[in-house]
Design a protein around this motif. Structure first.
Motif, mmCIF file in Angstrom:
data_model
loop_
_atom_site.group_PDB
_atom_site.id
_atom_site.type_symbol
_atom_site.label_atom_id
_atom_site.label_comp_id
_atom_site.label_asym_id
_atom_site.label_seq_id
_atom_site.Cartn_x
_atom_site.Cartn_y
_atom_site.Cartn_z
ATOM 1 N N UNK A 3 0.854 -1.187 0.000
ATOM 2 C CA UNK A 3 0.000 0.000 0.000
ATOM 3 C C UNK A 3 0.887 1.233 0.000
ATOM 4 N N UNK A 4 0.543 2.183 -0.866
ATOM 5 C CA UNK A 4 1.297 3.444 -0.921
ATOM 6 C C UNK A 4 0.848 4.323 0.242
ATOM 7 N N UNK A 5 1.440 4.069 1.394
ATOM 8 C CA UNK A 5 1.167 4.858 2.586
ATOM 9 C C UNK A 5 2.479 5.146 3.284
ATOM 10 N N UNK A 6 2.808 6.414 3.473
ATOM 11 C CA UNK A 6 4.032 6.799 4.153
ATOM 12 C C UNK A 6 5.249 6.866 3.248
ATOM 13 N N UNK A 7 5.071 6.660 1.954
ATOM 14 C CA UNK A 7 6.174 6.747 0.999
ATOM 15 C C UNK A 7 5.613 7.135 -0.359
ATOM 16 N N UNK A 8 6.464 7.626 -1.212
ATOM 17 C CA UNK A 8 6.102 7.932 -2.596
ATOM 18 C C UNK A 8 4.870 8.788 -2.734
ATOM 19 N N UNK A 9 3.955 8.341 -3.589
ATOM 20 C CA UNK A 9 2.730 9.094 -3.860
ATOM 21 C C UNK A 9 1.864 9.230 -2.613
ATOM 22 N N UNK A 10 2.008 8.319 -1.644
ATOM 23 C CA UNK A 10 1.330 8.401 -0.345
ATOM 24 C C UNK A 10 -0.176 8.620 -0.499
ATOM 25 N N UNK A 11 -0.782 7.922 -1.460
ATOM 26 C CA UNK A 11 -2.208 8.111 -1.726
ATOM 27 C C UNK A 11 -3.083 6.961 -1.233
ATOM 28 N N UNK A 12 -2.478 5.969 -0.545
ATOM 29 C CA UNK A 12 -3.239 4.862 0.012
ATOM 30 C C UNK A 12 -3.611 3.764 -0.968
ATOM 31 N N UNK A 13 -3.198 3.886 -2.227
ATOM 32 C CA UNK A 13 -3.540 2.878 -3.230
ATOM 33 C C UNK A 13 -2.906 1.537 -2.891
ATOM 34 N N UNK A 14 -3.686 0.469 -3.055
ATOM 35 C CA UNK A 14 -3.193 -0.893 -2.895
ATOM 36 C C UNK A 14 -2.666 -1.376 -4.241
ATOM 37 N N UNK A 15 -1.496 -2.046 -4.223
ATOM 38 C CA UNK A 15 -0.880 -2.543 -5.453
ATOM 39 C C UNK A 15 -0.599 -4.032 -5.287
ATOM 40 N N UNK A 16 -1.178 -4.812 -6.168
ATOM 41 C CA UNK A 16 -0.959 -6.257 -6.181
ATOM 42 C C UNK A 16 0.107 -6.578 -7.218
ATOM 43 N N UNK A 17 1.217 -7.122 -6.768
ATOM 44 C CA UNK A 17 2.276 -7.590 -7.665
ATOM 45 C C UNK A 17 2.111 -9.090 -7.840
ATOM 46 N N UNK A 18 2.357 -9.584 -9.052
ATOM 47 C CA UNK A 18 2.355 -11.025 -9.254
ATOM 48 C C UNK A 18 3.332 -11.409 -10.354
ATOM 49 N N UNK A 19 3.649 -12.691 -10.388
ATOM 50 C CA UNK A 19 4.649 -13.254 -11.281
ATOM 51 C C UNK A 19 3.943 -14.023 -12.392
ATOM 52 N N UNK A 20 4.294 -13.740 -13.646
ATOM 53 C CA UNK A 20 3.755 -14.444 -14.812
ATOM 54 C C UNK A 20 4.941 -14.994 -15.612
ATOM 55 N N UNK A 21 5.500 -16.149 -15.187
ATOM 56 C CA UNK A 21 6.721 -16.668 -15.798
ATOM 57 C C UNK A 21 6.650 -16.847 -17.311
ATOM 58 N N UNK A 22 5.488 -17.084 -17.872
ATOM 59 C CA UNK A 22 5.385 -17.262 -19.329
ATOM 60 C C UNK A 22 5.842 -16.012 -20.075
ATOM 61 N N UNK A 23 5.694 -14.823 -19.484
ATOM 62 C CA UNK A 23 6.182 -13.596 -20.125
ATOM 63 C C UNK A 23 7.682 -13.685 -20.369
ATOM 64 N N UNK A 67 11.967 -15.124 -11.624
ATOM 65 C CA UNK A 67 11.915 -15.935 -10.418
ATOM 66 C C UNK A 67 10.962 -15.422 -9.360
ATOM 67 N N UNK A 68 11.062 -16.084 -8.213
ATOM 68 C CA UNK A 68 10.272 -15.683 -7.050
ATOM 69 C C UNK A 68 10.666 -14.273 -6.635
ATOM 70 N N UNK A 69 9.773 -13.628 -5.885
ATOM 71 C CA UNK A 69 10.074 -12.271 -5.434
ATOM 72 C C UNK A 69 9.279 -11.944 -4.181
ATOM 73 N N UNK A 70 9.678 -10.885 -3.538
ATOM 74 C CA UNK A 70 8.915 -10.290 -2.452
ATOM 75 C C UNK A 70 9.196 -8.795 -2.488
ATOM 76 N N UNK A 71 8.300 -8.041 -1.904
ATOM 77 C CA UNK A 71 8.490 -6.593 -1.821
ATOM 78 C C UNK A 71 8.463 -6.212 -0.354
ATOM 79 N N UNK A 72 9.500 -5.505 0.071
ATOM 80 C CA UNK A 72 9.582 -5.021 1.448
ATOM 81 C C UNK A 72 9.600 -3.498 1.409
ATOM 82 N N UNK A 73 9.113 -2.900 2.482
ATOM 83 C CA UNK A 73 9.050 -1.441 2.543
ATOM 84 C C UNK A 73 9.811 -0.954 3.766
ATOM 85 N N UNK A 74 11.001 -0.402 3.543
ATOM 86 C CA UNK A 74 11.740 0.169 4.669
ATOM 87 C C UNK A 74 10.958 1.341 5.272
ATOM 88 N N UNK A 75 11.043 1.528 6.575
ATOM 89 C CA UNK A 75 10.333 2.608 7.251
ATOM 90 C C UNK A 75 10.655 3.945 6.596
#
Length: 155
Positions: A3-23, A67-75
Motif C-alpha cells: 500500500x502506498x502509505x508513508x512513501x512515494x505518492x502516499x495516496x493509500x492505493x493498494x498494489x498487487x504484484x504477481x509473477x507471470x513466468x510465461x512472459x 523468479x520468485x520475489x517479495x516486496x519489502x518497505x523500509x520505514x
C-alpha cells in the motif's frame, strides 16, 4: 500486495504484484505485473475501474528475470523488490514513488548465493537489522531447505 502509505505518492492505493513466468519465457521481459486495486480485497486491474484499477508491466533494470520475489518497505522509504534471477541468484531493486517500476538502484548476487529461491525479508527492530529468508538449495519444499528451523527462536 503493498500500500502506498508513508512513501512515494502516499495516496493509500493498494498494489498487487504477481509473477507471470510465461512472459519471460516468451519475450525475455521480466515476469512481473503490478495492478492497482480499489481495496486490499479488490477488485484489481484494468477491469476494476475507478478510482485505482490499473494493470502495469513494470520497467525493471536489475530484477529483470522470472523468479520468485517479495516486496519489502523500509520505514519511511520506497519499497524494494527482492528477486530471484533466471540464474537462481538473488538481487534487489528499489521501486519508484508509485511502487510500480524499478529505478536501477540495488544489488545483484546477494550473499554470494547461486542456487536459491523464495526470497523475503523483515526488519528486526530489536537489533536494527534486516533479516533475509530464502530457500537454499533451490527447493522450497525439500527437507533440509535453508529456510527451515526446529523452532522460531533457533539459530
Amino acid at each position: 500486495m503493498i500500500q502506498r502509505t508513508g512513501w512515494g505518492a502516499n495516496d493509500g492505493t493498494w498494489i498487487l504484484w504477481f509473477n507471470a513466468p510465461a512472459d519471460y519465457n516468451r519475450t525475455k521481459a521480466n515476469a512481473y505485473y503490478a495492478m492497482g486495486c480499489n481495496s486490499p480485497t479488490g477488485p484489481c486491474g484494468d477491469g476494476a475501474g475507478a478510482p485505482h484499477g490499473s494493470t502495469h508491466k513494470p520497467g525493471l533494470y536489475i530484477c529483470g528475470g522470472n523468479g520468485d520475489f517479495d516486496i519489502v518497505i523500509p520505514a519511511g522509504g520506497p519499497p524494494v523488490v527482492l528477486c530471484t534471477q533466471a540464474d537462481q541468484t538473488l538481487s534487489s531493486e528499489q521501486l519508484d514513488l508509485w511502487g510500480t517500476n524499478g529505478v536501477n538502484i540495488g544489488s545483484t548476487h546477494l550473499a554470494g548465493l547461486t542456487n536459491v529461491e523464495s526470497p523475503s525479508a523483515y526488519y528486526d527492530t530489536t537489533h536494527a537489522t534486516w533479516i533475509m529468508t530464502y530457500s537454499d538449495p533451490n527447493c522450497g519444499y525439500c527437507t533440509g531447505s535453508g529456510t527451515t528451523a526446529t523452532n522460531p527462536l533457533g539459530t
